[in-house]
Design a protein around this motif. Structure first.
Motif, PDB file in Angstrom:
ATOM      1  N   GLU A 251      45.268  22.215  50.312  1.00 15.07           N
ATOM      2  CA  GLU A 251      43.836  22.482  50.465  1.00 15.07           C
ATOM      3  C   GLU A 251      43.353  23.498  49.428  1.00 15.07           C
ATOM      4  OE1 GLU A 251      43.695  23.608  54.588  1.00 15.07           O
ATOM      5  OE2 GLU A 251      43.295  21.548  55.228  1.00 15.07           O
ATOM      6  N   LYS A 252      44.151  24.525  49.159  1.00 16.36           N
ATOM      7  CA  LYS A 252      43.784  25.521  48.150  1.00 16.36           C
ATOM      8  C   LYS A 252      43.717  24.895  46.757  1.00 16.36           C
ATOM      9  CE  LYS A 252      45.661  29.407  50.696  1.00 16.36           C
ATOM     10  NZ  LYS A 252      46.754  30.389  50.806  1.00 16.36           N
ATOM     11  N   ILE A 253      44.666  24.014  46.477  1.00 20.30           N
ATOM     12  CA  ILE A 253      44.676  23.330  45.174  1.00 20.30           C
ATOM     13  C   ILE A 253      43.430  22.473  45.019  1.00 20.30           C
ATOM     14  CG2 ILE A 253      45.820  21.479  43.871  1.00 20.30           C
ATOM     15  CD1 ILE A 253      48.498  22.743  44.785  1.00 20.30           C
ATOM     16  N   VAL A 254      43.076  21.748  46.062  1.00 21.73           N
ATOM     17  CA  VAL A 254      41.887  20.893  46.011  1.00 21.73           C
ATOM     18  C   VAL A 254      40.645  21.745  45.763  1.00 21.73           C
ATOM     19  CG1 VAL A 254      40.395  19.379  47.379  1.00 21.73           C
ATOM     20  CG2 VAL A 254      42.869  19.026  47.393  1.00 21.73           C
ATOM     21  N   GLN A 255      40.540  22.868  46.440  1.00 22.51           N
ATOM     22  CA  GLN A 255      39.392  23.757  46.238  1.00 22.51           C
ATOM     23  C   GLN A 255      39.312  24.249  44.796  1.00 22.51           C
ATOM     24  OE1 GLN A 255      39.955  26.800  49.208  1.00 22.51           O
ATOM     25  NE2 GLN A 255      39.108  25.535  50.849  1.00 22.51           N
ATOM     26  N   ARG A 256      40.449  24.634  44.246  1.00 24.23           N
ATOM     27  CA  ARG A 256      40.472  25.112  42.854  1.00 24.23           C
ATOM     28  C   ARG A 256      40.058  24.003  41.894  1.00 24.23           C
ATOM     29  NH1 ARG A 256      45.586  28.092  40.879  1.00 24.23           N
ATOM     30  NH2 ARG A 256      44.200  28.388  39.102  1.00 24.23           N
ATOM     31  N   LEU A 257      40.597  22.808  42.099  1.00 27.67           N
ATOM     32  CA  LEU A 257      40.261  21.697  41.212  1.00 27.67           C
ATOM     33  C   LEU A 257      38.785  21.307  41.340  1.00 27.67           C
ATOM     34  CD1 LEU A 257      43.451  19.490  41.579  1.00 27.67           C
ATOM     35  CD2 LEU A 257      42.739  20.776  39.553  1.00 27.67           C
ATOM     36  N   GLU A 258      38.266  21.337  42.559  1.00 25.04           N
ATOM     37  CA  GLU A 258      36.871  20.975  42.771  1.00 25.04           C
ATOM     38  C   GLU A 258      35.907  22.018  42.211  1.00 25.04           C
ATOM     39  OE1 GLU A 258      36.572  20.208  46.973  1.00 25.04           O
ATOM     40  OE2 GLU A 258      37.061  18.085  46.699  1.00 25.04           O
ATOM     41  N   SER A 259      36.368  23.244  42.042  1.00 24.16           N
ATOM     42  CA  SER A 259      35.495  24.301  41.525  1.00 24.16           C
ATOM     43  C   SER A 259      35.093  24.033  40.080  1.00 24.16           C
ATOM     44  CB  SER A 259      36.189  25.663  41.613  1.00 24.16           C
ATOM     45  OG  SER A 259      37.175  25.807  40.590  1.00 24.16           O
TER      46      SER A 259
ATOM     47  N   LEU B 290      42.156  22.653  31.487  1.00 28.07           N
ATOM     48  CA  LEU B 290      42.756  21.314  31.541  1.00 28.07           C
ATOM     49  C   LEU B 290      44.252  21.363  31.827  1.00 28.07           C
ATOM     50  CD1 LEU B 290      42.539  18.282  31.269  1.00 28.07           C
ATOM     51  CD2 LEU B 290      42.817  18.547  28.794  1.00 28.07           C
ATOM     52  N   GLU B 291      45.000  22.174  31.082  1.00 24.98           N
ATOM     53  CA  GLU B 291      46.458  22.253  31.290  1.00 24.98           C
ATOM     54  C   GLU B 291      46.785  22.720  32.714  1.00 24.98           C
ATOM     55  OE1 GLU B 291      49.125  21.245  29.474  1.00 24.98           O
ATOM     56  OE2 GLU B 291      47.603  20.329  28.203  1.00 24.98           O
ATOM     57  N   ASP B 292      46.037  23.704  33.204  1.00 28.17           N
ATOM     58  CA  ASP B 292      46.252  24.189  34.565  1.00 28.17           C
ATOM     59  C   ASP B 292      45.897  23.109  35.583  1.00 28.17           C
ATOM     60  OD1 ASP B 292      47.102  26.640  33.607  1.00 28.17           O
ATOM     61  OD2 ASP B 292      45.123  27.582  33.816  1.00 28.17           O
ATOM     62  N   SER B 293      44.855  22.341  35.290  1.00 30.10           N
ATOM     63  CA  SER B 293      44.458  21.244  36.179  1.00 30.10           C
ATOM     64  C   SER B 293      45.569  20.218  36.314  1.00 30.10           C
ATOM     65  CB  SER B 293      43.194  20.549  35.656  1.00 30.10           C
ATOM     66  OG  SER B 293      42.091  21.397  35.723  1.00 30.10           O
TER      67      SER B 293
ATOM     68  N   GLU C 298      48.796  20.745  35.910  1.00 27.93           N
ATOM     69  CA  GLU C 298      49.871  21.350  36.709  1.00 27.93           C
ATOM     70  C   GLU C 298      49.501  21.382  38.187  1.00 27.93           C
ATOM     71  OE1 GLU C 298      51.165  25.136  35.191  1.00 27.93           O
ATOM     72  OE2 GLU C 298      51.286  24.353  33.153  1.00 27.93           O
ATOM     73  N   LEU C 299      48.252  21.734  38.479  1.00 26.90           N
ATOM     74  CA  LEU C 299      47.802  21.763  39.877  1.00 26.90           C
ATOM     75  C   LEU C 299      47.821  20.364  40.482  1.00 26.90           C
ATOM     76  CD1 LEU C 299      44.838  24.292  39.679  1.00 26.90           C
ATOM     77  CD2 LEU C 299      46.981  24.594  40.946  1.00 26.90           C
ATOM     78  N   TYR C 300      47.396  19.376  39.705  1.00 29.01           N
ATOM     79  CA  TYR C 300      47.403  18.000  40.188  1.00 29.01           C
ATOM     80  C   TYR C 300      48.827  17.540  40.501  1.00 29.01           C
ATOM     81  CZ  TYR C 300      46.542  13.029  40.598  1.00 29.01           C
ATOM     82  OH  TYR C 300      46.476  11.755  41.076  1.00 29.01           O
ATOM     83  N   THR C 301      49.759  17.887  39.625  1.00 30.03           N
ATOM     84  CA  THR C 301      51.165  17.525  39.850  1.00 30.03           C
ATOM     85  C   THR C 301      51.677  18.178  41.124  1.00 30.03           C
ATOM     86  OG1 THR C 301      51.552  17.276  37.483  1.00 30.03           O
ATOM     87  CG2 THR C 301      53.491  17.622  38.868  1.00 30.03           C
ATOM     88  N   ARG C 302      51.409  19.468  41.276  1.00 24.77           N
ATOM     89  CA  ARG C 302      51.841  20.184  42.487  1.00 24.77           C
ATOM     90  C   ARG C 302      51.177  19.571  43.720  1.00 24.77           C
ATOM     91  NH1 ARG C 302      55.790  23.726  44.407  1.00 24.77           N
ATOM     92  NH2 ARG C 302      54.879  24.987  46.056  1.00 24.77           N
ATOM     93  N   GLY C 303      49.903  19.256  43.626  1.00 19.59           N
ATOM     94  CA  GLY C 303      49.195  18.629  44.743  1.00 19.59           C
ATOM     95  C   GLY C 303      49.792  17.282  45.121  1.00 19.59           C
ATOM     96  N   SER C 304      50.192  16.522  44.129  1.00 22.43           N
ATOM     97  CA  SER C 304      50.828  15.220  44.400  1.00 22.43           C
ATOM     98  C   SER C 304      52.150  15.404  45.133  1.00 22.43           C
ATOM     99  CB  SER C 304      51.066  14.462  43.097  1.00 22.43           C
ATOM    100  OG  SER C 304      49.850  14.106  42.510  1.00 22.43           O
TER     101      SER C 304
END
Length: 88
Positions: free
Chosen positions: A25-33, A38-41, A43-49
């Motif tokens: 949920e925290k990852i989704v909030q960060r990505l939606e913000s 881009l590079e962090d996105s 990494e976050l997407y991979t972790r979220g998956s």
């Protein structure tokens, strides 16, 4: 179909469903913000998956253990594995 959770990082495999869902949920909030580079996105997407796959596996395991409780005509209770065939 759920991913093979053996391929997930050890820290993800060690999480409870609630811990993994909270982090997801925290990852989704960060990505939606929209405020993540881009590079962090990526990494976050991979972790979220990975977290999603873990949560999915935990839910599937819980579903497999749910039992259907049956009430007989005499009022006695019995349980049987949930078979998913739509039988009531």
């Amino acid at each position: 179909m759920a991913e093979d959770t053996r391929a997930l990082p050890e820290d993800v495999r060690a999480m409870s469903f609630e811990e993994a869902l909270g982090e997801l949920e925290k990852i989704v909030q960060r990505l939606e913000s929209g405020r993540v580079a881009l590079e962090d996105s990526i990494e976050l997407y991979t972790r979220g998956s990975q977290l999603r796959a873990h949560c999915e596996a935990k839910l599937k395991d819980a579903e497999a253990r749910i039992e259907k409780i049956l009430v007989a005509a005499d009022g006695s209770l019995s349980a049987q594995p949930l078979d998913g065939d739509g039988e009531k």
